[in-house]
Design an enzyme around this catalytic site. Sequence first.
Site: not given
Length: 297
Positions: A46-48
């Site tokens: 979902p996030e990097t």
Amino acid sequence: MPRIPYAIVDAFAPAPGAGNRVAIVLDARGMTPPEMQEVARRLSEPETAFVTERRGNVFAVRFFTPGGEVEFSGHAAVALGLALVRLGLAPGGTTRLFLHTPTEALPVDIVYEGSEPKKALVRGPAPRFRDLPPYQALKEALEALGSDERYLHRGLPYGIAYTGLWSLFVPLIAPGVVDGLEPDMPLLTEVSRKLEVATVHAYAPMGPRSFYARDFAPLLGIPEDPVTGSANAALGALLARAGVVPRREGQVALTIYQGHRLGNPGVVEVVVEYSPMGQPYAVQIGGEAVILHTGEF
């Protein structure tokens, strides 16, 4: 093409499989934003977070969701702070490091248990607040969440606040009501776009300084975020501004529980600091994190 080192980390959790998962690209020097977006898609989290430069205990970083770049990601910053120390990318024994986003420098305090880095506390962007939205907008948000006015908590604040992302906060009477929400995602997307907020954050009290929350971010490509850093920081600031949480010596510490409905329980520690005039001016968010694995691609 050089190999790209990365780590997968669960933030706001002491053990794997809980909290909120984030990918960290440990060396993104020379990458362009479109390349970062492509790498974020390949990692499929979902996030990097991308470390674009490092010098001693100072790290330049950028954050991406499936929908594009965001100014700040609280759970990614907590995960990154602990990962940098545990993987030896920050000097040994570091108790404070700095994450330089494209807009500001964020200090991260590392808390040790014995010789092991146990928690990270990140000072996010300064809190900001918008004018109270019309009550009709709140009713529309309740409808989009699958609830109505009967379950609205009248003693807690609703409103729009920011510590990296703008969020609408909807207070409900009990954690069970929050868990029972079944959002209409197309309608919630419309409400989010109309109010120009990245997330809709439903919350309920558990005690004088503890709350239970769920966060919905369809505009970011995330129907429900398991455990949220930036929105919970803004929630702490909103509660402090409304004066509904007790404080001592110029600050208040809160605990936010989130992710249980999704089977990813997590705990977010929030510390709000007050100015001499009694206004919230800084917020720290923190907690534990666990590295699942590291690799290259």
